[in-house]
Structure formats: structure tokens, C-alpha cells
Design an enzyme around this catalytic site. Structure first.
Site, mmCIF file in Angstrom:
data_model
loop_
_atom_site.group_PDB
_atom_site.id
_atom_site.type_symbol
_atom_site.label_atom_id
_atom_site.label_comp_id
_atom_site.label_asym_id
_atom_site.label_seq_id
_atom_site.Cartn_x
_atom_site.Cartn_y
_atom_site.Cartn_z
ATOM 1 N N HIS A 29 -5.762 2.441 -0.618
ATOM 2 C CA HIS A 29 -4.617 2.958 -1.386
ATOM 3 C C HIS A 29 -3.441 2.000 -1.249
ATOM 4 O O HIS A 29 -2.814 1.639 -2.250
ATOM 5 C CB HIS A 29 -4.247 4.349 -0.887
ATOM 6 N N LYS A 41 -3.135 -3.054 -5.432
ATOM 7 C CA LYS A 41 -1.809 -2.716 -5.965
ATOM 8 C C LYS A 41 -0.834 -3.883 -5.811
ATOM 9 O O LYS A 41 0.200 -3.917 -6.480
ATOM 10 C CB LYS A 41 -1.246 -1.484 -5.267
ATOM 11 N N HIS A 44 1.735 0.207 -8.787
ATOM 12 C CA HIS A 44 1.192 1.545 -8.549
ATOM 13 C C HIS A 44 1.254 2.351 -9.845
ATOM 14 O O HIS A 44 2.322 2.726 -10.298
ATOM 15 C CB HIS A 44 2.009 2.219 -7.451
#
Length: 412
Positions: free
Chosen positions: A303, A335, A340
Site C-alpha cells: 500500500h 504509488k 494515490h
């Protein structure tokens, strides 16, 4: 009996490219999709952050004029990526629409439509508010647009779980295919909120990087100088099928969707649980559904938003799960290149994970100048060969509200 679920189509519109292959090529090349915003409203509102990851190709360059007029940008991006994925899957027009489902997502929905309508109401009165305002701003508009375009009549569902939304949609698609609700599912997510209000609001939370002088290096996962995430926009979609259905129609298969899992922190509305316990349970749940061992995992698309607390919380979760095996896992934080995409980010990173397995190449993490010693991961900084053995990879997404979603893909 557990069915094997496979990926047969991919599509994306991202800050790196107008299609999935273009986005992947730019990612492998180490390009950044982050740029300064060239709009009057940046100066007009004196925004503290003046850059973002805008989609490289505007939907108006792809869609019909009438479609652009009747859809919020978030739904426009969704439709572009879904059509690409459907075509990539071979445009299976002979599939019974009653056996085609849509699991789609967004974090916020039709924000541009909502705020434009509010401006119109204040400045010009109620008679000038467009009659299509509600159908354009509702969060399920993207799923509905895809369902009508394909068409899909098994079901059309919408997940709204902040930054975990589209990974949750893919996990739900896995469950729906296992349950026999459909033979084919289009899953993914979208977001288009590069707008002064979200920029101001995220800035007020101290969530965004403020490297206005160097936008392309602003997203710096795991770096000691990371100072926040970079807002991005776009959409990504994947076509999922039971293996039996895909083989029967002679479809090309990219990878297997081996499992997915969703958990909740129940900790804080914005901050992740620093111990990473619920995030760890999501990873373990995905592995359990995949009937996989820890040693099977050789790649993770993290993430990794580039926030000071978020990156460490995810590391703690990874360490909880993998322990001594963690140094053997190639970790990519994409990312850094895309920004994002909030509700669209999980689906885009799922595509990067699928292509990593399909091409046996882990994509690079850019902008990592000095890795935080508190996060001693094996971070991929140049494209890395994943070898010829069967590989299991995880794609992690964690969102505001304590939403955790993880999907596991296996090379095919």
C-alpha cells in the site's frame, strides 16, 4: 468445491498512461506521473499543494461526447478502463449477460458533479441545476455505467471503503464467482477528485506531500524524508472468470486470483493501527483462501502511501505475517510513480501485480534515496526478475476508517 478464478482482461487509465500496457511500460521505465497543476484555481484558492497525479489521457479523448456530458469524470474513467479490459478479454459477446457481474468501487464518487452543481445553485439558482446531477454524483454511477455498457445483468455492486475500495471489490468478485453468482465479473475502481476542496482538506490533515518544487519526486515510500502522499486519479478494471469458463472459450489467462480477505482495524478514523494486527489478519486470510504457505509469497505490491506513520504500520503488519521470510520478498511501492488514486488505487496495483507475475518482473519503486532504517524491507528499485518458479504475490490496500483489503495472485 473451490473453483479456480483467473484474470483474462485488464484495463487502466492512470497518471502513467491511457491504457494498462502504457501504464505498465512507464512504470517499468521508472517514470513519474506526478505533475504541477496548471489551473487558475490553484492560485485562486492559494492551495498549499500545487501538484497531483492527473490521468495522462482525458476520458474526453476516448468516450463519445454524449457519454462525457452524462457522466462524472469518475464514471468516465471507469468506463474507459472497463471497456479496455473487456476488449482485452476478447470481447466475449456470446456470454449470457445474466452470468456477467460487476463489482466496482470508488472512495468518494462524483465529487466534481456535486461541487459544480452546488456552485450552479448558489450562483444561478435551482432552475439551472442539471437534471442528471443525482445520477452523475451517486457512488454507484460507475458500476451502473459499466453494467449498461457490457452489458451485465447478474448483478452490479459498489464498494465504498476509502483507499481499500477496489481491492475489496476484487476480493468480493472472487467470493461471488465462488458462490456461482456469475461466470464472468468485471471488478475494479475509480476516482477523480483532483479538485481544490479535497486538496485543501487533505492538506489540512497534513496528509499530502508539500514538495511543490519537485512534484515528480514527492511520493517517496519508505524514504527517511517522506512527508505525505500525492493525490492521483484514474481507474483500473480486470475481467475475472472461472477457469472452466475461460478455457471453454479459449481465453488468454494472465494469472490466477487465488484469494482475498477483508478486515477492520476498529482503531481510528484516519490513522492505521500502528501494530498492524488487522492488516496482518487480512494478509493471512488471503493466503488461507489461496491455500498457500508463507514461503510461497515472493512479491508484494505494498500500500505504501509515503506517509510517515502508514509505511511503518504496514511494515509491522508484514513482519507479523512473514517473520524470517520477509527478507525473501521483493516489495514494490508503485504509488511513488502514480500517486494515490484512493478508490481506484487497489485495482491499478492489482494490475501491476498481475503483470509482474505474467511477465515475471517486479516493478521498481522510484524516489527511494535513503531508506528508513526502521523499515528494512527488500524494496525493488529497478525491475527485478522473479524467476521461473510458481510465484504467489499479494496486493495490499488499507483505507481511512480502518478498512483493510488484500488479494493474492498466483502465476499461471
Amino acid at each position: 468445491m473451490t473453483k479456480k478464478i483467473v484474470v483474462t482482461g485488464i484495463g487502466a487509465s492512470s497518471p502513467l498512461g491511457g491504457t494498462a500496457p502504457e501504464s505498465w511500460k512507464a512504470l517499468l521505465a521508472g517514470e513519474s506521473g506526478i505533475r504541477s497543476l496548471e489551473y487558475d484555481w490553484v492560485a485562486e484558492h492559494n492551495l498549499p499543494v500545487t501538484f497531483a497525479g492527473e490521468a495522462k489521457v482525458r476520458p474526453s479523448e476516448v468516450l463519445e461526447r454524449q457519454e462525457v456530458k452524462r457522466l462524472d469524470p469518475s464514471s468516465q474513467f471507469a468506463l474507459v478502463s472497463a471497456r479496455e479490459a473487456w476488449a482485452d478479454a476478447g470481447s466475449p459477446d456470446d456470454v449470457d449477460p445474466l452470468r456477467v457481474g460487476v463489482d466496482y468501487s470508488t472512495g468518494i464518487g462524483g465529487l466534481w458533479t456535486l461541487l459544480d452543481a452546488w456552485d450552479t445553485l448558489r450562483e444561478k439558482g435551482p432552475r439551472r441545476v442539471l437534471p442528471m446531477t443525482i445520477p452523475m454524483l451517486m457512488p454507484n454511477a460507475a458500476s451502473a455505467a459499466i453494467s449498461m455498457s457490457i452489458p451485465s445483468r447478474a448483478y452490479s455492486r459498489t464498494d465504498v471503503s476509502a483507499c481499500a475500495s477496489s481491492t475489496e471489490a476484487i476480493a468480493n468478485a472472487y467470493e461471488h464467482l465462488q458462490a456461482g453468482l456469475a461466470d464472468v465479473v468485471i471488478a475494479g475502481g475509480t476516482e477523480s477528485v483532483v479538485h481544490p476542496l479535497p486538496i485543501a482538506a487533505f492538506s489540512a490533515m497534513q496528509a499530502l506531500s508539500r514538495r511543490n518544487d519537485s512534484p515528480e519526486t514527492a511520493s517517496r515510500p519508505y524514504d527517511v524524508s517522506r512527508d505525505g502522499f500525492v493525490l492521483g486519479e484514474g481507474a483500473a478494471s480486470i475481467v475475472l472468470e472461472t477457469e472452466e469458463h475461460a478455457l471453454a472459450r479459449g481465453a488468454r489467462i494472465y494469472a490466477e486470483l487465488a484469494g482475498g480477505s477483508v478486515t477492520s482495524d476498529s482503531y481510528h478514523i484516519t490513522a492505521p493501527d500502528p501494530e498492524g494486527s488487522a492488516a496482518a489478519r487480512a494478509m493471512l486470510g488471503a493466503l488461507e483462501r489461496a491455500d498457500a504457505s508463507l514461503s510461497d509469497v515472493l512479491h508484494v505490491n505494498a500500500h505504501a502511501t509515503s506517509t510517515p506513520v502508514g509505511d511503518i504500520a504496514e511494515y509491522n503488519a508484514l513482519l507479523r505475517v512473514f517473520g524470517d521470510h520477509l527478507p525473501n520478498i521483493a516489495v514494490s511501492a508503485t504509488k511513488a510513480a502514480t500517486g494515490h488514486l484512493l478508490g481506484g488505487t487497489g485495482a491499478l496495483e492489482a494490475i501491476f501485480t498481475i503483470l509482474a507475475l505474467h511477465e515475471r518482473t517486479a516493478p521498481p519503486t522510484i524516489n527511494l534515496s535513503e531508506q528508513d532504517p526502521a523499515i528494512p524491507l527488500d524494496v525493488v528499485t529497478t525491475p527485478r526478475d522473479l524467476g521461473s518458479r510458481d510465484v504467489l504475490a499479494l496486493s495490499n490496500s488499507f483505507g481511512f476508517g480502518g478498512h483493510n483489503a488484500v488479494v493474492a495472485f498466483r502465476s499461471y
